[in-house]
Structures are given as C-alpha cells and as structure tokens.
Scaffold this active site. Structure first.
Site: not given
Ligand code: FBP
Length: 550
Positions: A80, A144, A175, A201-202, A204, A241-242, A251, A423, A425-426
């Site tokens: 990701g 991936r 991984d 990198k991630t 997460d 109100k919400y 993940r 998405y 923030g990524r």
């Molecule tokens: P990585 O572990 O590859 O860094 O992915 C992060 C992530 O953004 C997770 O937070 C999310 O669950 C997943 O990728 C979503 O992946 P995709 O864009 O392939 O649906």
C-alpha cells in the site's frame, strides 16, 4: 489566466530540501556494532538464514573522502502507498550520485512483479526531480505480488545480471521485508552477487521495534485523518445532532486509531488489541458505546465521535473463530461455488458452522453476514478490510437504543453518520517529518549498498530529536524475525508490532478516555499539516513516538 499544471504548494514543495542527520552530511564509514540475535526462535532462524543471521548493527562514523566503485541499484515499491515513498527514492538517488556520479538507479514497475516480469525504467535526474517531496508511489507504481518462490528469485537474478544491478532496495511493510530477507539469504547462498536492502514502509505503523522506531507514512497519514476528525468534531459540536462513526485504516494493528485519538480526543476510540485482551464480544462493544451515548444524552449531548480501527473484526475472539471456520469451509469448496442464490449459500454455511459460531453468525446484521459469506478474495478468504464495521455498529447500536427507548430507559436522539478514512491519507504530500525521514532512509540505503551490505534494513533512529541528531544505520533483518504459523505452516517472519497495552501511548489514552467520553470541551482540532512555518508546528513527530520515548 494560464491554466495551472501544478498547485502553488506543489511548486513550493518541490524546492524543499529534506533535512538529513548531521552525520550523513559528512563523508562516512560504516561502524560495526555487536553481533545480533533474532527476537525469538534463535536456533530456527539461525538455521534458516545461515549467511545473514547474527550480523552486527551498523552505524556511521566520520571518515576521509574515499573512492566508491560504480554500482547499479534496482528499487521496488511494495504494498500500500505511504507518504514519503518518492523521497526514499530521491534520497537513494542523491546518495548514490554523491558516492559516484556514474552510479545508476533503476525502478521496477508496478511492485515486485516488475522484477519478475522484467519491467523497469532507469530513474534519471530529470525523472527523480519531478517527484521530490510528493505523495504517492506513481513514479514507478506499487503492487502486492509476494516475492517468495525460487523461480521468482531466479527471474530477478536474470534481469539484475542483464542490467548490471548489484543491489535491490525493497521498500515495503513487514511481509515485503521478510521476503527481502529471504531473497538476501538466497542470493548470498547461491553466490548471485546481488545485495538486498529493505526500507520500513506502512501507514499502519506496525513495522517497528527497538531499532526501527517508526515505519514511514504513519506520521502523515495520521495527521491527515486527525485533521479530518477534528473538522468533524467541530461540526458535531456546532450542530450538536449527529454521532459520527469513523473507521480508520490499519489492516491489523490499531496504531492509526490510537494516534488519531491522541491527536483529537474523540468521545470513543476502540482499540482492537484491548478488545482481544479483554475477550470482548461484539455485544460488549455495542454495550460499552451505548453506555456513553446514554450518559451524554443525559447531559443533552446527543452527538459525538467514535473511532473504529479497520482490523477490529478479526480481534473479537468469537468473530475470529467464525472467520477462521468460514475460511476453512469455503476456500475451494466446489459445492458452495456452484450455488446460485445468496439464500442457498447462507443455508449451506449455517449447516456447517459449529454451534458457537452459528450463534455469532446469526447475531450479525444481515449485510455483514452476507459480506462474510460471499465477498471473498481469490484464495477464498474473507476480505476483512471491506467489512463496513462502522455501519454494522451503527445498525446494532440503533437497535439497542430503540429497545431502551421503548423501555423508557433512554430519552435521547440517535442520528448517525458513517465515514471511512484510508485512501485520503495514503498519498498525501508527506509531512516534513516523513519527507525528512524517508529521504534519510533512502540516503542511508545508498551507503549500506556502497559498502556491500545485504540483508539489512535501513534505519534512522532518535526520531523525537531534531533531524540533525537522528542516528542513521543498518539493522540486520534477521534480528526482527521469529517463527509464526502462516497458512498452516511455521514460517520465519518479521514480528508485527501491535498496540501494546502496557506502553505509554495506550496508557495515556486509557487514563484520559473517560473524560473525553463525557466532556463538553475536550475535542482538539489539529488542523491541516503545515509545511512551512515554525518548527513546533511543522516538524513534530507523532504523539505515539513522543509517548513511547517517555
Ligand atoms: P501496507 O501494509 O501494504 O502498507 O498497506 C496499508 C493499507 O493501507 C492498510 O491500512 C489497508 O488495509 C490496506 O493497505 C488496503 O489495501 P488496498 O489498497 O490494497 O486495498
């Protein structure tokens, strides 16, 4: 007016010079530390990695200017997107150029598959310059595909030999770095003369340990989500109100949800790791949120903010068992695959589940039960990240509140809105922290390569101090490994860092959450990432990092 091809911020940002640790501004030599051991299962990991186990931790020290032999490097973005990936490549490119202007950098396209299918492009100065300090992975794309089979390593060797590539840099999560380590070992074992270096990198945030303080991208992504959460909090506090249910990416681990809670002080934030540790059921979670909604309603506060980590479902013990049963029952199940109607499939599943899982399955809202049974990945597994937990909780909570209202025990109003932030923030423009951190990681990788190292992850530490004082080096990837059961087999993998309930970030949250739940004025509004301005606004690391250092 002429049409714009770039925003004013894009133009200004292109000129930003990422900060490097002072040590990397000099000519350096590698300094070897003590030999290392893996975090667990030492004998097994040593046996599996005879050529790369036990290597020392590397730092740098000042040295005379030296000549560096010409090298060619291939870089791969894996998994990701995470803000700062482009700056790893820029730092790597600049580092290689400084060592020897004849050095070459190739990018493999679309992730690890580019190496296997021999799809690549040479990254020259004009290409790299276009991507300085930008978000995204679009310079070469990502993917991936897992590099885990010998024939893939051999295809990699073929193209590296053809292009004269001496080293691969794999920018990825736990991984991908596990696979980088296996690849390094394989190339060493087979005398392939191809080094492999990893980069953490991630978004997460779950690739970290004693030597890797943070994975890149976590900082920017959390700041973007926290800005949005703060904006929603201000809206909720204005209209009153919400109830907003916000699911946040991550993940598996709940680091993102926790960091966003620390930054914005929502009324509720669920931490999956706590749910598992306390053996909570879905009903327990619903009940705990209902209590807070009722308490606030008692004070005429019929609004609030609830953060939900994406990985929650798999941490609820009973759900975990149900999902595992479904995965087992349905992967490659021909009877199931030939059924036509949803109803037929549901009945089929119900007939096979154990009594306990059947109960859980029956208690789920129909839509979620359907998603669990039908929406499966190519291996037949549930796609947990597609499950709209925020909607499921809204449905269950609304039902519970309606019952309480009918019994006269709840008098408030419950109107809910769901959100999913991931998405957004990524691929944000990397914060100064991520821009500097990633550039330093890439630069560090170039130094490890030029000294012939393999099986290392580039590491930059001391991240809560100013960038000048960061400590760059290399950590043997085998040091981070242990044995875990994956797809029914014990495998060597980098240990995933989940939220630790005994560590300061969670403890701080735990000590404050009751106040944040009931208060009128606890919300914090972090506002957008600032790229130019005072350092206390622009250069701060995450609160998770700061609290971890305390
Ligand atoms: P990585 O572990 O590859 O860094 O992915 C992060 C992530 O953004 C997770 O937070 C999310 O669950 C997943 O990728 C979503 O992946 P995709 O864009 O392939 O649906």
């Amino acid at each position: 007016m002429k049409t714009m091809t770039k925003s004013p911020l894009q133009i200004a940002r292109a000129d930003y010079q990422p900060k490097l640790p002072n040590m990397l501004k000099e000519n350096v030599a590698l300094k070897m530390g003590e030999a290392t051991t893996s975090v667990a299962d030492q004998e097994e990991i040593r046996r599996l990695f005879p050529h790369t186990y036990g290597m020392p931790i590397i730092t740098f020290e000042k040295s005379e200017q030296r000549e560096h032999p010409q090298v060619a490097v291939g870089v791969i973005l894996s998994g990701g997107q995470a803000p700062g990936g482009h700056n790893v490549i820029c730092g790597l490119f600049d580092g290689l150029q400084k060592l020897n202007p004849k050095n070459k950098l190739y990018g493999f396209l679309g992730g690890p598959i580019g190496l296997v299918e021999h799809k690549y492009k040479e990254l020259t100065a004009d290409i790299v310059d276009e991507y300085r300090n930008t978000g995204g992975f679009d310079i070469i794309g990502s993917g991936r595909t897992k590099l885990e089979e010998e024939w893939q390593y051999e295809k990699g060797r073929e193209i590296c030999e053809k292009l004269g590539i001496n080293a691969l840099v794999i920018i990825g999560g736990d991984d991908s770095n596990t696979n980088a380590c296996i690849l390094a070992e394989y190339y060493k074992q087979t005398d392939a003369k191809i080094q492999v270096i990893g980069c953490p990198k991630t978004i997460d945030g779950d690739l970290k340990n004693e030597m890797i303080e943070a994975s890149f991208g976590f900082d920017t992504a959390c700041k973007v989500y926290s800005e949005l959460i703060g904006n929603i909090q201000r809206d909720a506090n204005s209209s009153k109100k919400y109830w907003h249910f916000i699911r946040l990416m991550g993940r598996s681990a709940s680091h993102i949800a926790l960091e966003c809670a620390l930054q914005s002080h929502p009324n509720v934030c669920i931490i999956s790791e706590e749910v598992e540790a306390r053996d909570m059921t879905l009903d327990d979670i619903v009940e705990s949120i209902v209590d807070i909604i009722m308490e606030r309603a008692g004070n005429e506060l019929n609004f609030g903010i609830i953060l939900i980590p994406e990985g929650l479902i798999e941490f609820i013990p009973a759900m975990k068992v149900l999902i595992a049963e479904l995965n087992e029952l349905l992967s490659d199940n021909e009877d199931f695959n030939t059924m036509h109607t949803d109803d037929e499939k549901r009945q089929f599943v119900k007939g096979l589940l154990t009594e306990k899982s059947l109960q859980v399955y029956r208690s789920l809202p129909k839509g979620i039960a359907r998603q669990l049974t039908l929406d499966r990945d190519p291996h037949g597994n549930v796609q947990v990240s597609l499950i709209e937990t925020e909607k499921m909780l809204i449905e269950m909570i609304a039902k519970r509140l309606a019952k309480l209202k009918a019994e006269g025990r709840y008098v408030g109003k419950f109107s809910a809105i769901s959100h999913f932030f991931g998405y957004e923030g990524r691929c944000a423009i990397p914060s100064n922290f991520d821009a500097d951190y990633t550039y330093s990681l890439g630069y560090t990788a170039s130094l490890l390569i030029s000294d012939g190292k393999t099986g290392y992850m580039a590491s930059v530490r001391n991240l809560t101090s100013p960038a000048d004082e960061w400590i760059a080096g290399g950590v043997p990837i085998t040091m981070m490994m242990n044995m875990e059961r994956r797809q029914g087999k014990m495998k060597p993998v980098i240990q995933k860092a989940l939220v630790r309930l005994d560590r300061t970030p969670f403890k701080f949250f735990e000590a404050n959450r009751d106040k944040w739940a009931s208060d009128r004025g606890s919300y914090i509004y972090p506002g957008p990432i600032q790229y130019f301005g005072p350092t206390e606004v622009c250069d701060q690391p995450t609160l998770t990092l700061k609290l971890e250092k305390e």
